[in-house]
Design a protein around this motif. Structure first.
Motif, PDB file in Angstrom:
ATOM      1  N   LEU A  90     -33.345  11.181  11.803  1.00  0.00           N
ATOM      2  CA  LEU A  90     -34.143  10.752  12.958  1.00  0.00           C
ATOM      3  C   LEU A  90     -33.338  10.774  14.249  1.00  0.00           C
ATOM      4  O   LEU A  90     -33.908  10.763  15.334  1.00  0.00           O
ATOM      5  CB  LEU A  90     -34.692   9.342  12.729  1.00  0.00           C
ATOM      6  N   HIS A  91     -32.024  10.813  14.125  1.00  0.00           N
ATOM      7  CA  HIS A  91     -31.157  10.809  15.306  1.00  0.00           C
ATOM      8  C   HIS A  91     -30.599  12.196  15.613  1.00  0.00           C
ATOM      9  O   HIS A  91     -29.789  12.345  16.509  1.00  0.00           O
ATOM     10  CB  HIS A  91     -29.995   9.826  15.093  1.00  0.00           C
ATOM     11  N   ASP A  92     -31.051  13.202  14.887  1.00  0.00           N
ATOM     12  CA  ASP A  92     -30.566  14.558  15.102  1.00  0.00           C
ATOM     13  C   ASP A  92     -31.017  15.066  16.464  1.00  0.00           C
ATOM     14  O   ASP A  92     -32.070  14.660  16.972  1.00  0.00           O
ATOM     15  CB  ASP A  92     -31.099  15.478  13.997  1.00  0.00           C
ATOM     16  N   LYS A  93     -30.248  15.974  17.040  1.00  0.00           N
ATOM     17  CA  LYS A  93     -30.598  16.506  18.356  1.00  0.00           C
ATOM     18  C   LYS A  93     -31.754  17.501  18.291  1.00  0.00           C
ATOM     19  O   LYS A  93     -32.459  17.708  19.265  1.00  0.00           O
ATOM     20  CB  LYS A  93     -29.390  17.154  19.012  1.00  0.00           C
ATOM     21  N   ASP A  94     -31.970  18.096  17.125  1.00  0.00           N
ATOM     22  CA  ASP A  94     -33.024  19.101  16.975  1.00  0.00           C
ATOM     23  C   ASP A  94     -34.346  18.465  16.552  1.00  0.00           C
ATOM     24  O   ASP A  94     -34.419  17.766  15.541  1.00  0.00           O
ATOM     25  CB  ASP A  94     -32.611  20.151  15.948  1.00  0.00           C
ATOM     26  N   LEU A  95     -35.379  18.745  17.313  1.00  0.00           N
ATOM     27  CA  LEU A  95     -36.703  18.177  17.062  1.00  0.00           C
ATOM     28  C   LEU A  95     -37.232  18.488  15.660  1.00  0.00           C
ATOM     29  O   LEU A  95     -37.728  17.584  14.981  1.00  0.00           O
ATOM     30  CB  LEU A  95     -37.684  18.652  18.132  1.00  0.00           C
ATOM     31  N   PRO A  96     -37.135  19.732  15.178  1.00  0.00           N
ATOM     32  CA  PRO A  96     -37.652  20.005  13.823  1.00  0.00           C
ATOM     33  C   PRO A  96     -36.958  19.173  12.740  1.00  0.00           C
ATOM     34  O   PRO A  96     -37.602  18.770  11.765  1.00  0.00           O
ATOM     35  CB  PRO A  96     -37.373  21.498  13.631  1.00  0.00           C
ATOM     36  N   VAL A  97     -35.693  18.896  12.919  1.00  0.00           N
ATOM     37  CA  VAL A  97     -34.971  18.080  11.939  1.00  0.00           C
ATOM     38  C   VAL A  97     -35.505  16.653  11.954  1.00  0.00           C
ATOM     39  O   VAL A  97     -35.712  16.040  10.903  1.00  0.00           O
ATOM     40  CB  VAL A  97     -33.452  18.105  12.216  1.00  0.00           C
ATOM     41  N   ARG A  98     -35.772  16.131  13.144  1.00  0.00           N
ATOM     42  CA  ARG A  98     -36.302  14.762  13.249  1.00  0.00           C
ATOM     43  C   ARG A  98     -37.689  14.667  12.631  1.00  0.00           C
ATOM     44  O   ARG A  98     -37.996  13.713  11.912  1.00  0.00           O
ATOM     45  CB  ARG A  98     -36.313  14.311  14.711  1.00  0.00           C
ATOM     46  N   VAL A  99     -38.540  15.664  12.879  1.00  0.00           N
ATOM     47  CA  VAL A  99     -39.887  15.654  12.307  1.00  0.00           C
ATOM     48  C   VAL A  99     -39.815  15.763  10.782  1.00  0.00           C
ATOM     49  O   VAL A  99     -40.493  15.022  10.061  1.00  0.00           O
ATOM     50  CB  VAL A  99     -40.758  16.782  12.915  1.00  0.00           C
ATOM     51  N   ASP A 100     -38.982  16.658  10.278  1.00  0.00           N
ATOM     52  CA  ASP A 100     -38.835  16.795   8.821  1.00  0.00           C
ATOM     53  C   ASP A 100     -38.294  15.515   8.190  1.00  0.00           C
ATOM     54  O   ASP A 100     -38.665  15.162   7.072  1.00  0.00           O
ATOM     55  CB  ASP A 100     -37.921  17.969   8.478  1.00  0.00           C
TER      56      ASP A 100
END
Length: 85
Positions: free
Chosen positions: A4-14
């Motif tokens: 949830l704290h990743d800089k990449d939006l797709p990673v946060r959504v996943d």
């Protein structure tokens, strides 16, 4: 949860989608309960950033599992759901 704290939006959504599956399948949610305020805050921020049904479904699962523990977050919950629809 760290995703949830990743800089990449797709990673946060996943990460949110994976969290929904974890919460739904888990019988011991004590670890999630301890970070519930931060988790909801991150989820609300993400919902403001992107429109995605999976985020709403995750929120629904959290509300179903934690029930009255969500009460302090009711205003933010309602605001984000209103924006989602």
């Amino acid at each position: 949860v760290q995703g949830l704290h990743d800089k990449d939006l797709p990673v946060r959504v996943d990460s949110v989608v994976a969290l929904r599956n974890f919460v739904d399948a888990s019988s011991d949610l004590e670890h999630i309960r301890q970070i519930l305020p931060q988790l909801l805050n991150e989820l609300f921020l993400l919902m403001n950033e992107v429109e995605n049904e999976d985020l709403v479904f995750t929120l629904q699962t959290i509300v179903e599992k934690f029930g009255e523990e969500i009460a302090p977050f009711a205003l933010g919950l309602c605001q984000n759901l209103a924006q989602a629809f």
